[in-house]
Design an enzyme around this catalytic site. Structure first.
Site, PDB file in Angstrom:
ATOM      1  N   THR A 190       0.861  -1.192   0.000  1.00  0.00           N
ATOM      2  CA  THR A 190       0.000   0.000   0.000  1.00  0.00           C
ATOM      3  C   THR A 190       0.893   1.236   0.000  1.00  0.00           C
ATOM      4  O   THR A 190       2.064   1.155   0.379  1.00  0.00           O
ATOM      5  CB  THR A 190      -0.884   0.045   1.251  1.00  0.00           C
ATOM      6  OG1 THR A 190      -0.014   0.081   2.390  1.00  0.00           O
ATOM      7  CG2 THR A 190      -1.789  -1.161   1.356  1.00  0.00           C
ATOM      8  N   GLU A 335      -5.939  -3.325  -1.382  1.00  0.00           N
ATOM      9  CA  GLU A 335      -6.443  -4.440  -0.567  1.00  0.00           C
ATOM     10  C   GLU A 335      -7.599  -5.191  -1.218  1.00  0.00           C
ATOM     11  O   GLU A 335      -8.011  -6.232  -0.715  1.00  0.00           O
ATOM     12  CB  GLU A 335      -6.924  -3.913   0.796  1.00  0.00           C
ATOM     13  CG  GLU A 335      -5.808  -3.538   1.761  1.00  0.00           C
ATOM     14  CD  GLU A 335      -5.369  -2.091   1.662  1.00  0.00           C
ATOM     15  OE1 GLU A 335      -5.585  -1.486   0.591  1.00  0.00           O
ATOM     16  OE2 GLU A 335      -4.813  -1.559   2.642  1.00  0.00           O
ATOM     17  N   LYS A 442     -15.409  17.955   9.573  1.00  0.00           N
ATOM     18  CA  LYS A 442     -16.492  17.946  10.554  1.00  0.00           C
ATOM     19  C   LYS A 442     -16.782  19.379  10.962  1.00  0.00           C
ATOM     20  O   LYS A 442     -15.987  20.007  11.644  1.00  0.00           O
ATOM     21  CB  LYS A 442     -16.089  17.132  11.773  1.00  0.00           C
ATOM     22  CG  LYS A 442     -16.094  15.656  11.495  1.00  0.00           C
ATOM     23  CD  LYS A 442     -16.323  14.848  12.766  1.00  0.00           C
ATOM     24  CE  LYS A 442     -16.507  13.383  12.402  1.00  0.00           C
ATOM     25  NZ  LYS A 442     -15.476  12.527  12.880  1.00  0.00           N
ATOM     26  N   TRP A 447     -21.094  16.654   8.628  1.00  0.00           N
ATOM     27  CA  TRP A 447     -19.974  16.341   7.745  1.00  0.00           C
ATOM     28  C   TRP A 447     -20.088  17.085   6.436  1.00  0.00           C
ATOM     29  O   TRP A 447     -21.162  17.200   5.861  1.00  0.00           O
ATOM     30  CB  TRP A 447     -19.931  14.838   7.448  1.00  0.00           C
ATOM     31  CG  TRP A 447     -19.443  14.026   8.588  1.00  0.00           C
ATOM     32  CD1 TRP A 447     -19.170  14.466   9.855  1.00  0.00           C
ATOM     33  CD2 TRP A 447     -19.167  12.629   8.567  1.00  0.00           C
ATOM     34  NE1 TRP A 447     -18.738  13.418  10.623  1.00  0.00           N
ATOM     35  CE2 TRP A 447     -18.731  12.278   9.858  1.00  0.00           C
ATOM     36  CE3 TRP A 447     -19.239  11.652   7.582  1.00  0.00           C
ATOM     37  CZ2 TRP A 447     -18.374  10.987  10.195  1.00  0.00           C
ATOM     38  CZ3 TRP A 447     -18.886  10.359   7.916  1.00  0.00           C
ATOM     39  CH2 TRP A 447     -18.448  10.030   9.210  1.00  0.00           C
TER      40      TRP A 447
HETATM   41  P1  AMP Z   1      -5.046   2.547  -3.131  1.00  0.00           P
HETATM   42  O1  AMP Z   1      -5.013   1.345  -2.295  1.00  0.00           O
HETATM   43  O2  AMP Z   1      -3.765   3.343  -3.089  1.00  0.00           O
HETATM   44  O3  AMP Z   1      -5.456   2.220  -4.515  1.00  0.00           O
HETATM   45  O4  AMP Z   1      -6.143   3.536  -2.530  1.00  0.00           O
HETATM   46  C1  AMP Z   1      -7.471   3.116  -2.291  1.00  0.00           C
HETATM   47  C2  AMP Z   1      -8.347   4.296  -1.983  1.00  0.00           C
HETATM   48  O5  AMP Z   1      -8.482   5.148  -3.116  1.00  0.00           O
HETATM   49  C3  AMP Z   1      -9.769   3.936  -1.639  1.00  0.00           C
HETATM   50  O6  AMP Z   1      -9.910   3.512  -0.310  1.00  0.00           O
HETATM   51  C4  AMP Z   1     -10.496   5.249  -1.899  1.00  0.00           C
HETATM   52  O7  AMP Z   1     -10.362   6.140  -0.819  1.00  0.00           O
HETATM   53  C5  AMP Z   1      -9.739   5.795  -3.074  1.00  0.00           C
HETATM   54  N1  AMP Z   1     -10.479   5.536  -4.316  1.00  0.00           N
HETATM   55  C6  AMP Z   1     -10.333   4.521  -5.170  1.00  0.00           C
HETATM   56  N2  AMP Z   1     -11.186   4.650  -6.216  1.00  0.00           N
HETATM   57  C7  AMP Z   1     -11.901   5.767  -5.994  1.00  0.00           C
HETATM   58  C8  AMP Z   1     -12.934   6.457  -6.699  1.00  0.00           C
HETATM   59  N3  AMP Z   1     -13.402   6.034  -7.873  1.00  0.00           N
HETATM   60  N4  AMP Z   1     -13.433   7.584  -6.141  1.00  0.00           N
HETATM   61  C9  AMP Z   1     -12.976   8.057  -4.966  1.00  0.00           C
HETATM   62  N5  AMP Z   1     -11.997   7.467  -4.266  1.00  0.00           N
HETATM   63  C10 AMP Z   1     -11.464   6.337  -4.770  1.00  0.00           C
END
Ligand code: AMP
Length: 553
Positions: A190, A335, A442, A447
């Site tokens: 990650t 994940e 907040k 929110w």
């Molecule tokens: P990563 O593991 O680096 O790919 O990040 C995952 C996170 O990216 C998710 O938990 C979301 O917060 C964000 N994310 C992924 N796809 C989207 C989307 N289409 N719109 C908004 N946030 C997204």
């Protein structure tokens, strides 16, 4: 009583074996780090994968061994995905955009035994080689007999060369080992915006099931007729699984290498007649900007997958109205392999007017079969799917992480994985991300969604990109601060922008201040770095606090 069907394990290598038998002429086209275009077929790829697997075996890479890569999207990277998985080894894609010490830390944590790297990363590998104590071999993705090869060999002791490594091996079909389908095949860390990065280890089973589900018509809808260009890197959650999905369906795979600017992407897209592309919003900002500036449009692209961050309504409209490209908004995480939800219309939406359809498309989509999502209150109680009430978004399913590398629990005791996102789900199953839980603002016990404010701002023709963060406020706890990058050649005052926003969001959501900046910080996977913005604006105080107190009352 057990079912009496064959217990054939799901294996990643079978995706490519399938392509070799059924789509031998299907192509993989790559822009190489060297700049030229490389083109070959699935049949050619399979031969080289057999050669590579024999070479890995000769070097002592056995089942479970971690095979590190520092590479762009290209055919040799695809070969590494399949050859390591075929042997029961684990392809560990390292993100070259991280800092060298982070890459070395991750390589050590993952216990990489061999490291393959593109010519672009010679200096990087030279700098961290000594720290990678478990790495027995370093291999340049190229050949010895080249200027880059000679230079790299002079700088990195005992360097091996990919082409020389595989060229002496037999290309005949290999008798691939049979192992349990839960055997690991891929590893991705990650981005680690909070704390150390965590390793997510995909299995053969999870990867194949994810490929099946992602290819379905109401997911990415992929077939042998498609030409797909993953702009999302192969080091970021396996380019969203596309290098596995395309051999499964037999379509052409177009890999853009390191050239991710608007001009290079557009040219490759046109030259190869790409039908679907996939990437994060920042990439599309660059591409759309290039098309706008030069009055260009696409001749073959008919849809694009946008995920990783929210796709704004303005971007969805521009793709659709100017370029006739349908945006498939998708959601996922490292994940979750990553695809968890994709936004495709249902027949009930055929009667919606255009604006309502665009609004629907800003939602992140419906769960793919296999993945289950729900919205929870702070107490953990599930919340109704009403499309309005937001809460935490846990997920579960066969391609969702259970445990991080090093036996660190990822899923909760009750079997759900907490994504850290705050979202709503409506009665038709469409999930909408309100924010990362740490980015939610907040204000006075209510929110404010930073994503919605950003999307509204990005609908203004003068705004290139916007970010909203919460800043402390004596009365309301937090109030929004908006940071904007203007499109080149455009001017806009904060008053004009606030007036525009005033027609689009609730009055008490209006930012207390708007600051225009030259650029916004992005992380190694193209996401806005809000934590960095909060640090940068830690001492920020709103000038006119009266404004917000009045608006919020
Ligand atoms: P990563 O593991 O680096 O790919 O990040 C995952 C996170 O990216 C998710 O938990 C979301 O917060 C964000 N994310 C992924 N796809 C989207 C989307 N289409 N719109 C908004 N946030 C997204």
């Amino acid at each position: 009583m057990s079912g009496q069907m064959m217990r054939t394990p799901l294996r990643v290598i079978d995706l490519l074996r399938h392509a070799n038998r059924n789509h031998p002429r299907g192509e993989i086209v790559s822009r190489r780090a060297e700049g030229d275009i490389h083109r070959y077929t699935y049949a050619d790829a399979y031969k080289r994968v057999c050669q590579l697997a024999r070479a890995l075996d000769r070097l002592g890479i056995a089942q479970d061994a971690r095979v590190g890569t520092l590479a762009w999207n290209g055919y040799r990277h695809v070969e590494l995905y399949f050859a390591s998985a075929g042997l029961g080894a684990v392809c560990h894609t390292l993100n070259p955009r991280l800092l060298p010490q982070q890459i070395a830390w991750i390589g050590q944590h993952a216990a990489d035994e061999i490291l393959f790297f593109d010519a672009s990363f010679v200096t990087l590998v030279e700098g961290i080689r000594d720290q990678l104590t478990g790495v027995r071999h370093v291999v340049l993705l190229g050949q010895c007999d080249s200027a880059v090869g000679a230079d790299a060999a002079a700088r990195i002791p005992d360097l091996l060369f990919y082409e020389d490594l595989i060229s002496g091996e037999l290309a005949d079909e290999l008798d691939w080992p049979i192992f349990d389908e839960n055997q690991a095949c891929g590893l991705c860390y990650t981005s680690g915006t909070t704390g150390d990065p965590k390793g997510v280890c995909y299995s053969n089973r999870s990867t194949v099931l994810h490929a099946y589900a992602s290819a379905l018509p109401d997911s990415l809808g992929l077939s042998a007729r498609d030409v797909v260009m993953p702009v999302v890197p192969m080091f970021h959650v396996n380019a969203w699984g596309l290098p596995y999905i395309m051999p499964m369906v037999g379509g052409k795979l177009v890999l853009p290498g390191p050239a991710l600017d608007g001009k290079s992407l557009y040219e490759l897209c046109e030259a190869e007649q790409v039908t679907m592309a996939a990437g994060v919003p920042t990439i599309w900002l660059g591409l759309l900007d290039h098309l706008r500036t030069h009055g260009l449009s696409f001749s073959s692209l008919n849809r694009t997958v946008i995920g990783g961050s929210a796709a704004s309504e303005a971007m969805i409209r521009e793709f659709e109205e100017v370029h006739h490209v349908r945006v498939l908004h998708a959601w996922g995480m490292t994940e979750t392999s990553p695809v968890g939800a994709v936004n495709q219309f249902k027949p009930v939406h055929d009667t919606l007017d255009r604006d309502a359809r665009y609004r629907l498309q800003t939602r992140q989509g419906r769960e793919l079969f296999g993945v289950e999502m729900r919205i929870e209150a702070e107490t953990g109680e599930p919340i109704a799917r009403d499309g309005k009430t937001h809460g935490r978004l846990p997920v579960k399913g066969p391609w969702v992480v259970d445990t991080y590398v090093g036996d660190v629990a990822a899923a909760r005791q009750d079997g759900w994985f907490d994504t850290g996102d705050v979202a709503t789900i409506d009665a038709e199953g469409y999930m909408s991300v309100v924010d990362r839980s740490k980015d939610v603002i907040k204000s006075g016990g209510e929110w404010i969604s930073s994503i919605e404010l950003e999307n509204a701002a990005m609908g203004h023709p003068a705004i290139q990109e916007a970010a909203v963060i919460g800043r402390p406020h004596p009365k309301w706890v937090e109030r929004p601060l908006m940071l904007c990058v203007l499109r080149p050649g455009h001017g806009l005052s904060s008053g004009e922008l606030l007036a525009w926003l005033g027609e689009r969001v609730a009055r008490w959501w209006l930012p207390d201040a708007v600051e225009f900046v030259d650029e916004l910080p992005h992380g190694a996977t193209g996401k806005l770095l809000k934590a960095r913005l909060r640090e940068r604006y830690a001492a920020y105080r709103f000038n006119d606090q009266k404004h917000s107190t009045e608006d919020c009352s």
